[in-house]
Structure formats: structure tokens, C-alpha cells
Design a protein around this motif. Structure first.
Motif, PDB file in Angstrom:
ATOM      1  N   ASP A   1      13.730   2.337 -41.287  1.00  0.00           N
ATOM      2  CA  ASP A   1      12.547   1.604 -41.023  1.00  0.00           C
ATOM      3  C   ASP A   1      12.551   0.802 -40.397  1.00  0.00           C
TER       4      ASP A   1
ATOM      5  N   ARG B   1      12.194   1.066 -35.633  1.00  0.00           N
ATOM      6  CA  ARG B   1      11.810   2.482 -35.146  1.00  0.00           C
ATOM      7  C   ARG B   1      12.061   2.606 -34.443  1.00  0.00           C
TER       8      ARG B   1
ATOM      9  N   ASP C   1       9.292  -5.919 -29.838  1.00  0.00           N
ATOM     10  CA  ASP C   1       8.276  -5.014 -30.094  1.00  0.00           C
ATOM     11  C   ASP C   1       6.650  -5.046 -30.295  1.00  0.00           C
ATOM     12  N   HIS C   2       6.357  -4.177 -30.238  1.00  0.00           N
ATOM     13  CA  HIS C   2       4.716  -3.829 -30.252  1.00  0.00           C
ATOM     14  C   HIS C   2       4.344  -2.867 -31.757  1.00  0.00           C
ATOM     15  N   TYR C   3       3.632  -3.002 -32.268  1.00  0.00           N
ATOM     16  CA  TYR C   3       3.076  -2.367 -33.274  1.00  0.00           C
ATOM     17  C   TYR C   3       2.170  -3.714 -34.041  1.00  0.00           C
ATOM     18  N   ASP C   4       1.733  -2.865 -34.824  1.00  0.00           N
ATOM     19  CA  ASP C   4      -0.149  -3.332 -35.502  1.00  0.00           C
ATOM     20  C   ASP C   4      -0.888  -4.395 -34.876  1.00  0.00           C
ATOM     21  N   GLY C   5      -0.997  -3.798 -33.562  1.00  0.00           N
ATOM     22  CA  GLY C   5      -1.394  -5.319 -32.018  1.00  0.00           C
ATOM     23  C   GLY C   5      -0.972  -6.038 -32.401  1.00  0.00           C
ATOM     24  N   ILE C   6       0.494  -6.744 -32.511  1.00  0.00           N
ATOM     25  CA  ILE C   6       1.358  -7.638 -33.019  1.00  0.00           C
ATOM     26  C   ILE C   6       2.562  -7.408 -31.735  1.00  0.00           C
ATOM     27  N   GLU C   7       2.638  -8.792 -31.065  1.00  0.00           N
ATOM     28  CA  GLU C   7       4.566  -8.669 -30.400  1.00  0.00           C
ATOM     29  C   GLU C   7       5.437  -9.551 -31.343  1.00  0.00           C
ATOM     30  N   HIS C   8       5.987  -8.654 -31.558  1.00  0.00           N
ATOM     31  CA  HIS C   8       6.987  -9.046 -32.901  1.00  0.00           C
ATOM     32  C   HIS C   8       9.107  -9.601 -31.040  1.00  0.00           C
TER      33      HIS C   8
END
Length: 202
Positions: A5, A8, A77-84
């Protein structure tokens, strides 16, 4: 599993993870740049550290390169439309798994079960000999093709004795170097896991 998790992992990265879960102890992986070699093996190492208490080392060609490529590396990382964005070591070893703050001087992390992860360089024979005294049970040799000094002759007897595992991961350098020869040999060895990934594969 928590590490899946957190990281990813991509499908091609999961192949190494699954091979280790199945019990493989010898890995040779030729991956192109930016494929996520170090990140993948930090994930695998974190999972292994939680299963078996011991010392684990991650070694690059020099200590300075190890600091730049792993200890200080910030990944995105990019997930849920957001850059982390996170420090790579914080993703691999989140605070809830650590016994205390990372040792910045030694570039060392201790987990809550007592397992220790150490980042090292292979710039000299003395540096490699230092790893021998630590009795590591899990070893990652990153960018192995570019190491001027070969840690394998020193470390292999340790792993035979303690039943540990090792991963040789690198982008390719030149044909017929140690890494190329090792990869060719691993392809015909039933107890070794070998993988060649180009940018088209990933």
C-alpha cells in the motif's frame, strides 16, 4: 501487506517482491534508469526486516552516491489527481515502523522489532570489509555494474552461513563486465531470479 500500500508497486516491480516472498535468495536485475530499482528494493527490504530480525544493507558505488540517490532522495507520486512528494526512506520506513529517529550520521534506521537497515558505499575495500563485520542477512548492491570494488567475494560466505539473500540491481554498463557475466550466469541458474527490463517493457 503494508509495504504494498505504501509503495504502490507497479506490476513489473511486484515480480521481484513476489519472487522473494516465494523464497528466492539470489536476484540479478538489469533495469533501465528511472525504473525504480532502489525504491522497489527498499520496499522488499522493509517487508523482510519485519519478518526476520537482523541487519540489512543497501550499498551503492560510493557513500556520497548512496546519500544522494537514496537517503536524500525525494520521490513524487500522482494518485487521486494529486501530486504527493516524500523522502524515499520515509516511504520505505514510515515513523510507525521505526524504533527511533533515523541516524543521520550513519545513515541507519532501526525498526521496532530491532532490525537495522544501513546505507553504505563500496568505494574501497575497507568500506566493503566493514559490511562483513555486520553479518547482514539481506543485501542490495545497487548500480553493481559501476562498482570499482566488488563486494560479492567478501559477502557471499556470510549469506551462505546465515541463509540470507542478495539482490544485484543496476543499469547496464558494458558487455562482459562483472554485472553482465553475472546476469548471463543467473539466467541458467535454477535458484537465481534474473530480469531484464528496457524502457519499452515498463
Amino acid at each position: 501487506m503494508i509495504t504494498r500500500d505504501l509503495h504502490r508497486l507497479r506490476s513489473y516491480q511486484l515480480e521481484s517482491f513476489n519472487a522473494r516472498q516465494a523464497g528466492c535468495k539470489r536476484f540479478v536485475e538489469v533495469w533501465h534508469r528511472r525504473a525504480g530499482k532502489d525504491r522497489t528494493w527498499l520496499c522488499i527490504t522493509a517487508a523482510e526486516m519485519l519478518k526476520r530480525k537482523g541487519v540489512y544493507i543497501h550499498m551503492l558505488q560510493t557513500l556520497g552516491e548512496a546519500k544522494r540517490a537514496v537517503w536524500d532522495n525525494i520521490i513524487t507520486d500522482h494518485y487521486d489527481g494529486i501530486e504527493h512528494s516524500y523522502k524515499m526512506i520515509d516511504v520505505a520506513f514510515p515513523p510507525e515502523l521505526r524504533a527511533k529517529k533515523p541516524n543521520e550520521t550513519e545513515m541507519q534506521i532501526e525498526l521496532i522489532n530491532g532490525s537495522i537497515w544501513q546505507l553504505m558505499g563500496a568505494e574501497s575495500q575497507d568500506s566493503i570489509d566493514r559490511a562483513r563485520g555486520m553479518n547482514p542477512i539481506g543485501i542490495v548492491l545497487s548500480e553493481y555494474a559501476f562498482m570499482e570494488h566488488d563486494p560479492w567475494p567478501v559477502l557471499s560466505p556470510i549469506l551462505i552461513e546465515n541463509g540470507g539473500w542478495i539482490a544485484f540491481i543496476s543499469t547496464p554498463a558494458i558487455e562482459d563486465d562483472n554485472f553482465h557475466k553475472l546476469f548471463k550466469a543467473a539466467q541458467g541458474a535454477p535458484k537465481w531470479y534474473s530480469q531484464l527490463l528496457t524502457i519499452n517493457d515498463t
